[in-house]
Design a protein around this motif. Structure first.
Motif, PDB file in Angstrom:
ATOM      1  N   VAL A   7       0.858  -1.176   0.023  1.00 39.47           N
ATOM      2  CA  VAL A   7      -0.026   0.056  -0.057  1.00 39.47           C
ATOM      3  C   VAL A   7       0.794   1.198  -0.077  1.00 39.47           C
ATOM      4  O   VAL A   7       1.894   1.369   0.625  1.00 39.47           O
ATOM      5  CB  VAL A   7      -0.935   0.079   1.268  1.00 39.47           C
ATOM      6  CG1 VAL A   7      -1.905   1.075   1.120  1.00 39.47           C
ATOM      7  CG2 VAL A   7      -1.829  -1.331   1.360  1.00 39.47           C
ATOM      8  N   TYR A   8       0.617   2.349  -0.786  1.00 36.25           N
ATOM      9  CA  TYR A   8       1.499   3.403  -0.944  1.00 36.25           C
ATOM     10  C   TYR A   8       0.616   4.404  -0.786  1.00 36.25           C
ATOM     11  O   TYR A   8      -0.479   4.925  -1.227  1.00 36.25           O
ATOM     12  CB  TYR A   8       2.079   3.535  -2.437  1.00 36.25           C
ATOM     13  CG  TYR A   8       3.045   2.341  -2.697  1.00 36.25           C
ATOM     14  CD1 TYR A   8       4.442   2.433  -2.278  1.00 36.25           C
ATOM     15  CD2 TYR A   8       2.484   1.257  -3.429  1.00 36.25           C
ATOM     16  CE1 TYR A   8       5.110   1.554  -2.571  1.00 36.25           C
ATOM     17  CE2 TYR A   8       3.588   0.271  -3.597  1.00 36.25           C
ATOM     18  CZ  TYR A   8       4.882   0.474  -3.258  1.00 36.25           C
ATOM     19  OH  TYR A   8       5.794  -0.412  -3.317  1.00 36.25           O
ATOM     20  N   LEU A   9       1.210   5.480   0.187  1.00 37.53           N
ATOM     21  CA  LEU A   9       0.399   6.766   0.478  1.00 37.53           C
ATOM     22  C   LEU A   9       1.710   7.778   0.187  1.00 37.53           C
ATOM     23  O   LEU A   9       2.597   7.789   0.830  1.00 37.53           O
ATOM     24  CB  LEU A   9       0.236   6.689   2.178  1.00 37.53           C
ATOM     25  CG  LEU A   9      -0.765   5.522   2.378  1.00 37.53           C
ATOM     26  CD1 LEU A   9       0.169   4.465   3.260  1.00 37.53           C
ATOM     27  CD2 LEU A   9      -1.666   5.929   3.512  1.00 37.53           C
ATOM     28  N   LEU A 128      -2.288  12.527   0.013  1.00 33.75           N
ATOM     29  CA  LEU A 128      -2.877  13.027  -1.332  1.00 33.75           C
ATOM     30  C   LEU A 128      -3.494  12.095  -2.021  1.00 33.75           C
ATOM     31  O   LEU A 128      -4.211  12.057  -2.818  1.00 33.75           O
ATOM     32  CB  LEU A 128      -1.547  13.749  -2.288  1.00 33.75           C
ATOM     33  CG  LEU A 128      -0.984  15.095  -1.493  1.00 33.75           C
ATOM     34  CD1 LEU A 128       0.117  15.348  -2.218  1.00 33.75           C
ATOM     35  CD2 LEU A 128      -1.970  16.236  -1.531  1.00 33.75           C
ATOM     36  N   LEU A 129      -2.575  10.730  -2.007  1.00 36.49           N
ATOM     37  CA  LEU A 129      -3.153   9.636  -2.619  1.00 36.49           C
ATOM     38  C   LEU A 129      -2.917   8.340  -2.081  1.00 36.49           C
ATOM     39  O   LEU A 129      -1.897   8.089  -1.345  1.00 36.49           O
ATOM     40  CB  LEU A 129      -2.546   9.722  -4.183  1.00 36.49           C
ATOM     41  CG  LEU A 129      -2.515   8.136  -5.069  1.00 36.49           C
ATOM     42  CD1 LEU A 129      -4.061   8.509  -5.666  1.00 36.49           C
ATOM     43  CD2 LEU A 129      -1.357   8.539  -5.977  1.00 36.49           C
ATOM     44  N   ILE A 130      -3.805   7.451  -1.960  1.00 32.66           N
ATOM     45  CA  ILE A 130      -3.760   6.113  -1.498  1.00 32.66           C
ATOM     46  C   ILE A 130      -3.888   5.013  -2.534  1.00 32.66           C
ATOM     47  O   ILE A 130      -4.900   4.999  -3.169  1.00 32.66           O
ATOM     48  CB  ILE A 130      -4.296   5.839  -0.296  1.00 32.66           C
ATOM     49  CG1 ILE A 130      -4.397   6.994   0.718  1.00 32.66           C
ATOM     50  CG2 ILE A 130      -4.218   4.375   0.378  1.00 32.66           C
ATOM     51  CD1 ILE A 130      -5.224   6.723   2.040  1.00 32.66           C
ATOM     52  N   ALA A 131      -2.923   4.171  -2.778  1.00 31.93           N
ATOM     53  CA  ALA A 131      -3.281   3.312  -3.776  1.00 31.93           C
ATOM     54  C   ALA A 131      -2.216   2.154  -3.694  1.00 31.93           C
ATOM     55  O   ALA A 131      -1.576   2.037  -2.714  1.00 31.93           O
ATOM     56  CB  ALA A 131      -2.898   3.860  -5.405  1.00 31.93           C
ATOM     57  N   GLY A 132      -2.249   0.890  -4.417  1.00 26.40           N
ATOM     58  CA  GLY A 132      -1.421  -0.299  -3.999  1.00 26.40           C
ATOM     59  C   GLY A 132      -1.337  -0.958  -5.279  1.00 26.40           C
ATOM     60  O   GLY A 132      -1.640  -0.985  -6.174  1.00 26.40           O
ATOM     61  N   LEU A 133      -0.321  -2.095  -4.922  1.00 26.84           N
ATOM     62  CA  LEU A 133      -0.113  -3.208  -5.943  1.00 26.84           C
ATOM     63  C   LEU A 133       0.413  -4.401  -5.111  1.00 26.84           C
ATOM     64  O   LEU A 133       0.820  -4.347  -4.096  1.00 26.84           O
ATOM     65  CB  LEU A 133       0.935  -2.630  -6.954  1.00 26.84           C
ATOM     66  CG  LEU A 133       2.356  -2.739  -6.749  1.00 26.84           C
ATOM     67  CD1 LEU A 133       2.808  -2.715  -8.113  1.00 26.84           C
ATOM     68  CD2 LEU A 133       2.841  -2.030  -5.842  1.00 26.84           C
ATOM     69  N   ASN A 134       0.277  -5.668  -6.000  1.00 20.46           N
ATOM     70  CA  ASN A 134       0.871  -6.701  -5.306  1.00 20.46           C
ATOM     71  C   ASN A 134       2.052  -7.202  -6.329  1.00 20.46           C
ATOM     72  O   ASN A 134       2.090  -6.670  -7.583  1.00 20.46           O
ATOM     73  CB  ASN A 134       0.043  -7.780  -5.180  1.00 20.46           C
ATOM     74  CG  ASN A 134      -0.866  -8.432  -6.561  1.00 20.46           C
ATOM     75  OD1 ASN A 134      -0.336  -8.744  -7.468  1.00 20.46           O
ATOM     76  ND2 ASN A 134      -2.128  -7.953  -6.666  1.00 20.46           N
ATOM     77  N   PRO A 168      -5.047   4.346 -10.474  1.00 16.87           N
ATOM     78  CA  PRO A 168      -4.016   3.633 -10.126  1.00 16.87           C
ATOM     79  C   PRO A 168      -4.249   2.171  -9.761  1.00 16.87           C
ATOM     80  O   PRO A 168      -3.717   1.195 -10.375  1.00 16.87           O
ATOM     81  CB  PRO A 168      -3.317   4.348  -9.130  1.00 16.87           C
ATOM     82  CG  PRO A 168      -4.017   5.775  -9.090  1.00 16.87           C
ATOM     83  CD  PRO A 168      -5.121   5.631  -9.537  1.00 16.87           C
ATOM     84  N   SER A 169      -5.137   2.073  -8.742  1.00 15.80           N
ATOM     85  CA  SER A 169      -5.544   0.655  -8.368  1.00 15.80           C
ATOM     86  C   SER A 169      -7.037   0.338  -8.343  1.00 15.80           C
ATOM     87  O   SER A 169      -7.727   1.462  -8.381  1.00 15.80           O
ATOM     88  CB  SER A 169      -4.907   0.241  -6.929  1.00 15.80           C
ATOM     89  OG  SER A 169      -5.144   1.288  -6.124  1.00 15.80           O
ATOM     90  N   SER A 170      -7.582  -0.780  -8.215  1.00 17.82           N
ATOM     91  CA  SER A 170      -8.913  -1.271  -8.213  1.00 17.82           C
ATOM     92  C   SER A 170      -9.960  -0.471  -6.984  1.00 17.82           C
ATOM     93  O   SER A 170     -10.809  -0.107  -7.067  1.00 17.82           O
ATOM     94  CB  SER A 170      -9.223  -2.541  -8.204  1.00 17.82           C
ATOM     95  OG  SER A 170      -8.725  -3.144  -9.287  1.00 17.82           O
TER      96      SER A 170
END
Length: 281
Positions: A7-9, A128-134, A168-170
């Motif tokens: 998870v990226y913030l 500002l933004l919260i998104a992520g990936l695996n 960016p992410s679902s």
């Protein structure tokens, strides 16, 4: 083998300010940063990105450790995610906090409303933004390279410019007008399935939330329950990189369908799973 979730913030704050935020979330232990190793990574990224004509600031890790949050994340199995590896990066003008929940397999079972409640803590610090990936994500089609660092760098670049051209992410949470798209329901075509998927855009405490709900027939209660009836799923959406271009989204003018999708999403955000056609399983 397993899947790692990140998870990226993204913050417009100094690195020490973000570290202070992490300290406020719970107990923190630090891991020493291997500066020689980090510099080798940075140089590799610069060379690789330059070869592909990619010019964005590379992430530089400055802090690393483990966070034991005061607010744990409960799972549908009755367990709790009690610790997360963290790193804080400088990417251009922004600071980026990376969270890696442990154990990684428990992330699959995290209650959706627990994940949302955990993320809401960051709103007061103007994330500002919260998104992520695996680490199973295939980013090459969207970014020209299958590179997790590039995913972070591109999101940082777009965030610094004040406009995201993609979802960016679902599950994505963006402050203000960072995602310049109106609230409502949208669709996009999935050629491999020869049908449309849906994207819901909703307000949440001053943020814009986009949820890529996928190709689900929301008028079919059984299909909705099969897809969303377990009370989890937003955790995987959060770490499911989509990079779906906004220009591919078509508005859906169907109030009944919007209401059905919105009710499903709100069940997961609030934890009131009785809103689902089958209730909480």
């Amino acid at each position: 083998m397993g899947v790692d979730h990140y998870v990226y913030l993204f913050f417009d704050r100094m690195l020490d300010e973000v570290l202070n935020i992490v300290n406020k979330l719970g107990r923190v232990t630090f891991k020493p940063v291997d500066w020689e190793f980090e510099e080798k990574i940075r140089q590799r990224l610069v060379r690789e990105w330059y070869r592909h004509g990619i010019k964005v600031p590379e992430p530089v890790r400055v802090y690393s450790g483990v966070l034991f949050p005061k607010r744990c994340i409960k799972t549908i199995e009755g367990k709790e995610i009690r610790d997360m590896d963290f790193s804080i990066y400088r990417v251009g003008w922004l600071s980026v906090l990376e969270l890696h929940p442990n154990p990684r397999s428990w992330w699959w079972d995290a209650y959706s409303h627990e994940v949302i409640a955990f993320l809401r803590q960051f709103f007061k610090w103007d994330v500002l933004l919260i998104a992520g990936l695996n680490d199973w994500a295939d980013l090459e089609g969207a970014l020209r390279l299958d590179d997790m660092e590039l995913f972070v760098a591109k999101l940082a670049e777009w965030t610094a410019l004040g406009s995201l051209p993609v979802v960016p992410s679902s599950l994505t949470l963006a402050k203000g007008n960072l995602l310049d798209i109106g609230y409502g329901l949208y669709r996009f075509f999935l050629p491999e399935r020869e049908r449309y998927g849906y994207v819901l855009v909703e307000p949440l405490d001053g943020y814009t939330v986009t949820w890529v709900a996928g190709a689900v027939d929301f008028r079919d209660p059984e299909e909705v329950c099969d897809a969303f009836g377990e009370g989890m799923g937003l955790s995987l959406d959060l770490t499911g990189a989509s990079l779906l271009p906004l220009e591919e989204l078509e508005p859906v003018h169907d109030d009944e369908l919007l209401s059905l999708v919105r009710k499903t999403f709100r069940a997961h955000v609030t934890g009131n799973y009785d809103l689902l056609p089958c209730g909480k399983r």
